[in-house]
Scaffold this active site. Structure first.
Site, PDB file in Angstrom:
ATOM      1  N   GLU A  58     -28.513  23.476  -2.190  1.00 30.11           N
ATOM      2  CA  GLU A  58     -27.818  24.534  -2.992  1.00 30.11           C
ATOM      3  C   GLU A  58     -27.127  24.078  -4.241  1.00 30.11           C
ATOM      4  OE1 GLU A  58     -27.471  24.187   0.291  1.00 30.11           O
ATOM      5  OE2 GLU A  58     -27.730  25.843   1.577  1.00 30.11           O
ATOM      6  N   PHE A  63     -18.716  30.123  13.463  1.00 30.38           N
ATOM      7  CA  PHE A  63     -20.053  29.267  13.212  1.00 30.38           C
ATOM      8  C   PHE A  63     -20.344  29.614  11.644  1.00 30.38           C
ATOM      9  CE2 PHE A  63     -24.598  28.746  12.597  1.00 30.38           C
ATOM     10  CZ  PHE A  63     -24.704  27.061  12.843  1.00 30.38           C
ATOM     11  N   GLN A  64     -20.320  28.520  10.995  1.00 28.23           N
ATOM     12  CA  GLN A  64     -20.735  28.439   9.746  1.00 28.23           C
ATOM     13  C   GLN A  64     -19.698  29.114   8.483  1.00 28.23           C
ATOM     14  OE1 GLN A  64     -24.676  29.133   8.804  1.00 28.23           O
ATOM     15  NE2 GLN A  64     -24.998  26.855   9.150  1.00 28.23           N
ATOM     16  N   LYS A 114     -21.177  39.513   6.517  1.00 25.04           N
ATOM     17  CA  LYS A 114     -22.408  39.918   7.123  1.00 25.04           C
ATOM     18  C   LYS A 114     -22.228  41.404   7.246  1.00 25.04           C
ATOM     19  CE  LYS A 114     -26.167  38.194   9.814  1.00 25.04           C
ATOM     20  NZ  LYS A 114     -26.646  37.154  10.756  1.00 25.04           N
ATOM     21  N   MET A 122     -24.187   3.020 -16.842  1.00 23.43           N
ATOM     22  CA  MET A 122     -22.991   3.183 -17.481  1.00 23.43           C
ATOM     23  C   MET A 122     -21.913   2.581 -16.820  1.00 23.43           C
ATOM     24  SD  MET A 122     -21.835   4.242 -20.184  1.00 23.43           S
ATOM     25  CE  MET A 122     -22.356   5.769 -20.960  1.00 23.43           C
TER      26      MET A 122
HETATM   27  C1  TPP Z   1     -21.939  12.612  -8.899  1.00 21.08           C
HETATM   28  C2  TPP Z   1     -21.262  11.322  -9.716  1.00 21.08           C
HETATM   29  N1  TPP Z   1     -20.846  10.442  -9.081  1.00 21.08           N
HETATM   30  C3  TPP Z   1     -20.545   9.272  -9.722  1.00 21.08           C
HETATM   31  C4  TPP Z   1     -20.576   9.223 -11.139  1.00 21.08           C
HETATM   32  C5  TPP Z   1     -19.959   8.029 -12.043  1.00 21.08           C
HETATM   33  N2  TPP Z   1     -20.994   7.531 -12.713  1.00 21.08           N
HETATM   34  C6  TPP Z   1     -21.164   8.087 -14.256  1.00 21.08           C
HETATM   35  S1  TPP Z   1     -22.260   7.216 -14.796  1.00 21.08           S
HETATM   36  C7  TPP Z   1     -22.845   6.448 -13.676  1.00 21.08           C
HETATM   37  C8  TPP Z   1     -24.202   5.605 -13.468  1.00 21.08           C
HETATM   38  C9  TPP Z   1     -25.442   6.567 -13.842  1.00 21.08           C
HETATM   39  O1  TPP Z   1     -26.481   5.579 -13.366  1.00 21.08           O
HETATM   40  P1  TPP Z   1     -28.060   5.998 -13.807  1.00 21.08           P
HETATM   41  O2  TPP Z   1     -28.050   7.604 -13.417  1.00 21.08           O
HETATM   42  O3  TPP Z   1     -28.830   5.197 -13.454  1.00 21.08           O
HETATM   43  O4  TPP Z   1     -27.793   6.129 -15.320  1.00 21.08           O
HETATM   44  P2  TPP Z   1     -27.661   5.292 -16.413  1.00 21.08           P
HETATM   45  O5  TPP Z   1     -26.257   4.958 -16.687  1.00 21.08           O
HETATM   46  O6  TPP Z   1     -28.338   3.777 -15.921  1.00 21.08           O
HETATM   47  O7  TPP Z   1     -28.473   5.555 -17.630  1.00 21.08           O
HETATM   48  C10 TPP Z   1     -21.789   7.035 -12.486  1.00 21.08           C
HETATM   49  C11 TPP Z   1     -22.258   6.480 -11.174  1.00 21.08           C
HETATM   50  C12 TPP Z   1     -20.914  10.403 -11.612  1.00 21.08           C
HETATM   51  N3  TPP Z   1     -20.751  10.708 -13.158  1.00 21.08           N
HETATM   52  N4  TPP Z   1     -21.253  11.643 -11.083  1.00 21.08           N
END
Ligand code: TPP
Length: 563
Positions: free
Chosen positions: A52, A114-115, A164, A478
């Site tokens: 979803e 449920f749900q 529902k 990042m």
């Molecule tokens: C749902 C979610 N969880 C954690 C983060 C924290 N976060 C920001 S950037 C990042 C790393 C992203 O890694 P990748 O997808 O490999 O992209 P890259 O930075 O290597 O280009 C994380 C863990 C986030 N933004 N979103």
């Protein structure tokens, strides 16, 4: 007159709102509506996502490429809670979306059936409006209101929860009247002509004026008025990540990107301008850095549709509330023709420093591992600037937004405010369905790709011809960059042991290829773009590349670092 069920009334309401596609996933509490979808399949096309969350991001991508309201539908309980991330994303990025959730029968409400989950309670802080329908007679009015609220003024997500029994209930008659106003909700504030004249005075007398624009320009369909305004006033203009693509990349007054990984010139000169004109943007902390040192020397004008944004983060001297298209066209005759040549040169000179220290080295790299910027360069070389870029969250997002060349508006779709990893793959699918004529290129990190990887199944089933580029650095790049720079290189849980993305893609019957040498990059990008259908290109990039410039978190915009 033939009686109709609440479920049929839901479908008829959607048809009345011009909805021809919805993204969703069925389940017990929404089955009556799905049964009607089966009957109305020639009028409304349902796209079965694989989770979803994917439905909400696809609806967001659809909304942003088409300019229409995106619609997502799910069952109660886990189906509804799986929507929440996408709803929060749409709320913070002002994306018009209507989400429909099934709910247990009204006589079971509050019994831990449920749900059963209180999705109204859960979604209240992240929706523009929500409502629980318990009687079929409410359906037409509530749907009309929902679509009006989602698309009007500053757009946003609305959730309608339908029990529902309301879906089964029979109605003697169904009448649909579109909604054009709601008491107690002012969608577009009236423009105050005094504020316009005061703003024009400041603009005409400024020596170093500077425009920062955001997504409001795009959401307000004000691209033409914005161009007229900047061209007449001759004011250097910079964009937030969501404002990107509102004007062409190579426009002489486009001085680049603001914020943490933005360009050198616009960030530095934020703290030198004498007038800052913010248009359709909300002074996000990723853009302003330390508020105590943000543009303190400047007078500030804020063109904005949402009164809640005025003086929220930054105190302004003049607020021009109202529809930005209207405000910009009304102010135009009051603005003097001007050219701020010396001031504009300052931006160019600083951006040249950035070119020599950063851009040239990564965009025109010739040896060592492939840089992320080179991949974007190959995409630029092989497209006409008219494609839609969809990005996920992380280093690749910053690089793709910094380097992609755009000619057309509504071409940059990204999760700006919430920064939701997993956004890009389903959003790209939705963007392609929203605008089938344009090439849609998703640039995704190896981490975020795995958060919604299952939507490859939806892409295969719909044959939506999205091009997926994975910039694989085997890291949560990042976060690794921050660990390197601010946590003494302690790479706590950021190294990924990745699966074989090409094989996974093949398992979903999607053409795919891996590239790890510079010599093959250009031809592989061409091959991907020439392929008739969806395609996944995995590019193995330099593992420990960092994105610069960078404003360290909490620092001043003028402390932007080039290395
Ligand atoms: C749902 C979610 N969880 C954690 C983060 C924290 N976060 C920001 S950037 C990042 C790393 C992203 O890694 P990748 O997808 O490999 O992209 P890259 O930075 O290597 O280009 C994380 C863990 C986030 N933004 N979103």
């Amino acid at each position: 007159m033939k009686k109709i069920s609440g479920a049929e009334a839901v479908i008829k309401s959607l048809i009345n709102e011009g909805v021809d596609v919805l993204f969703g996933y069925p389940g017990g509490a929404i089955m009556p509506v799905y049964d009607e979808l089966y009957k109305f399949e020639n009028e409304i096309h349902h796209i079965l996502v694989r989770h979803e969350q994917g439905a909400t991001h696809a609806a967001q991508g659809y909304a942003r490429s088409s300019g229409k309201v995106g619609v997502a539908i799910a069952t109660s309980g886990p189906g509804a809670t799986n929507l929440v991330t996408g709803i929060a994303d749409a709320q913070i990025d002002s994306t018009p979306m209507v989400c429909i959730t099934g709910q247990v029968a009204s006589y079971l409400l509050g019994s831990d059936a449920f749900q059963e989950t209180d999705i109204i309670g859960i979604s209240t802080p992240v929706t523009k409006w929500n409502y629980q329908i318990t009687k079929a007679s409410e359906i037409a009015e509530i749907f009309a209101k929902a679509f009006y609220i989602a698309r009007s003024g500053r757009p946003g997500p609305v959730l309608i929860d339908i029990t529902k029994d309301a879906q089964f209930e029979m109605l003697d008659k169904f009448e649909y009247k579109k909604c054009n106003n709601v008491r107690s909700y002012i969608s577009i504030p009236k423009i105050d002509s005094n504020s316009l004249s005061d703003a024009a005075d400041l603009i005409n007398n400024a020596k170093k004026p500077f425009i920062v624009w955001g997504q409001g320009v795009i959401l307000g369909n004000a691209e033409k008025e914005f161009l007229n305004f900047i061209e007449k006033s001759g004011i250097p203009s910079a964009w937030t990540i969501l404002g990107l693509s509102a004007i062409p990349t190579d426009h002489p007054l486009n001085v680049g990107m603001l914020g943490m990984h933005g360009n050198y010139g616009p960030n530095k000169l934020t703290n030198e301008c004498d007038l800052l004109i913010a248009i359709g943007m909300r002074f996000d902390d990723r853009v302003t850095g330390d508020l105590n040192t943000y543009a303190k020397q400047a007078k500030i004008i804020h063109f904005e549709i949402d009164p809640a944004e005025i003086n929220k983060n930054v105190e302004v001297d003049i607020a021009v509330l109202g529809d930005v298209k209207e405000s910009l066209s009304q102010i135009l005759p009051k603005i003097k023709n001007n050219k701020h040549k010396l001031w504009l040169d300052k931006f160019r000179k600083l951006n040249e420093i950035e070119f020599n220290k950063v851009i040239d080295k990564e965009y025109n790299k010739k040896s060592g591992g492939i840089s992320m910027a080179e991949v974007i360069k190959s995409i630029n070389n092989n497209t006409d600037g008219n494609s839609i870029l969809v990005t996920d969250v992380g280093q690749h997002q910053m690089v793709a937004c910094r380097y992609t060349k755009f000619n057309l508006s509504k071409s940059n779709i990204t999760s700006g405010g919430l920064g939701t990893m997993g956004f890009a793959l389903p959003a790209a699918l939705g963007a392609k369905i929203g605008d089938n004529k344009r090439e849609v290129i998703a640039v995704i990190g190896d981490g975020g790709f795995q958060m919604t990887i299952q939507e490859l199944g939806t892409i295969f089933q719909t044959r939506a011809a999205v091009k997926i580029v994975i910039l694989n650095n085997d890291f949560l790049g990042m976060v690794r960059q921050w660990q390197q720079l601010f946590f003494d290189k302690r790479y706590a849980s950021t190294e990924l042991v990745n699966p074989d993305f090409v094989t996974i893609s093949k398992g979903y019957f999607i053409e795919s290829k891996r590239v790890d040498s510079r010599d093959e990059l250009e031809s592989s990008v061409k091959e991907m773009l020439n392929f008739d259908g969806p395609y996944l290109l995995e590019v193995c990039v330099e593992k420990e590349e960092n994105v610069f410039p960078m404003i360290p978190s909490g620092s001043s915009v003028s402390d932007i670092r080039l290395e």
